[in-house]
Design an enzyme around this catalytic site. Structure first.
Site, PDB file in Angstrom:
ATOM      1  N   CYS A 164      -2.105  -0.579   7.554  1.00  0.00           N
ATOM      2  CA  CYS A 164      -1.303   0.637   7.444  1.00  0.00           C
ATOM      3  C   CYS A 164      -1.330   1.429   8.749  1.00  0.00           C
ATOM      4  O   CYS A 164      -0.306   1.989   9.151  1.00  0.00           O
ATOM      5  CB  CYS A 164      -1.786   1.475   6.277  1.00  0.00           C
ATOM      6  N   CYS A 205      -5.933   1.777   6.096  1.00  0.00           N
ATOM      7  CA  CYS A 205      -6.581   0.548   6.549  1.00  0.00           C
ATOM      8  C   CYS A 205      -5.925   0.116   7.867  1.00  0.00           C
ATOM      9  O   CYS A 205      -4.963   0.726   8.330  1.00  0.00           O
ATOM     10  CB  CYS A 205      -6.434  -0.543   5.491  1.00  0.00           C
ATOM     11  N   HIS A 236       0.857  -1.178   0.000  1.00  0.00           N
ATOM     12  CA  HIS A 236       0.000   0.000   0.000  1.00  0.00           C
ATOM     13  C   HIS A 236       0.899   1.235   0.000  1.00  0.00           C
ATOM     14  O   HIS A 236       2.063   1.178   0.414  1.00  0.00           O
ATOM     15  CB  HIS A 236      -0.893   0.020   1.235  1.00  0.00           C
ATOM     16  N   GLU A 287       1.142   3.791   1.900  1.00  0.00           N
ATOM     17  CA  GLU A 287       1.728   4.125   3.197  1.00  0.00           C
ATOM     18  C   GLU A 287       2.934   3.245   3.510  1.00  0.00           C
ATOM     19  O   GLU A 287       3.975   3.725   3.954  1.00  0.00           O
ATOM     20  CB  GLU A 287       0.699   3.948   4.323  1.00  0.00           C
TER      21      GLU A 287
END
Length: 194
Positions: free
Chosen positions: A93, A90, A60, A62
């Site tokens: 993360c 999420c 992701h 992040e």
């Protein structure tokens, strides 16, 4: 220059850089989410969604940015750093942000399906967790949300076009098969094989 900016202007400046990263994700066929890590007013790392390209469910925006920042500072703890991301993180993360000891998180669009900063759960408000970043939410949310909406609208349109093309092919094949069967059954009796 950044020192003279008001906090909202500063947040918009860095969020725009995160949006630029999201555009890179979109151009790579990934969900358009981007992130930047800032330390003392300087961008030290960037990232954009890459789980498809990297074949990595943890890639992701992040996580990509946090990994790059950790390499840059030479430590997995990113004390004093700020993370700007275009979509509400999420749970995965949010956990990484907490473990990295990010001082401040700034996010854009809400994620009503997996958001872990208040939309579904709020991991940053859990008193039993030992690190609590300051959180600023919905910075440049309309711009972030528009990018995501556009991406998914294009994806749905492509899926519809592919489905319609497959249906047209199937209908054509059925029509050709029916014509072939009709031609065989309507042949004159003298032409039938003995």
């Amino acid at each position: 220059m950044l020192l003279k900016m008001t906090p909202p202007d500063r947040d918009r400046y860095f969020m725009q850089l995160a949006l630029d990263q999201a555009v890179l994700a979109e151009s790579a066929g990934e969900v358009p989410v981007g992130a930047v890590v800032v330390l003392d007013g300087e961008v030290i790392a960037t990232g954009f969604n890459q789980p498809i390209g990297r074949k990595d469910p943890t890639a992701h925006a992040e996580i990509v940015a946090l990994r790059a920042a950790a390499l840059r500072v030479g430590n997995y703890r990113l004390a004093g750093c700020e993370l700007y991301v275009t979509l509400e993180p999420c749970a995965m993360c949010a956990g990484a942000i907490q473990h990295a000891r990010i001082a401040r998180l700034v996010w854009g669009a809400k994620d009503p399906k997996t958001g872990a900063c208040g939309s579904v759960v709020d991991l940053f408000s859990q008193p039993l967790l030992n690190h609590h970043a300051q959180v600023a939410s919905e910075v440049m949310a309309p711009e972030s949300a528009a990018l995501l909406r556009g991406f998914f609208a294009q994806r749905r349109a492509r899926a519809r076009q592919q489905s319609q093309a497959l249906q047209a092919e199937a209908q054509s094949a059925v029509a050709q098969s029916a014509e072939a069967i009709g031609a065989q059954t309507s042949a004159p009796p003298g032409d039938a094989p003995t």
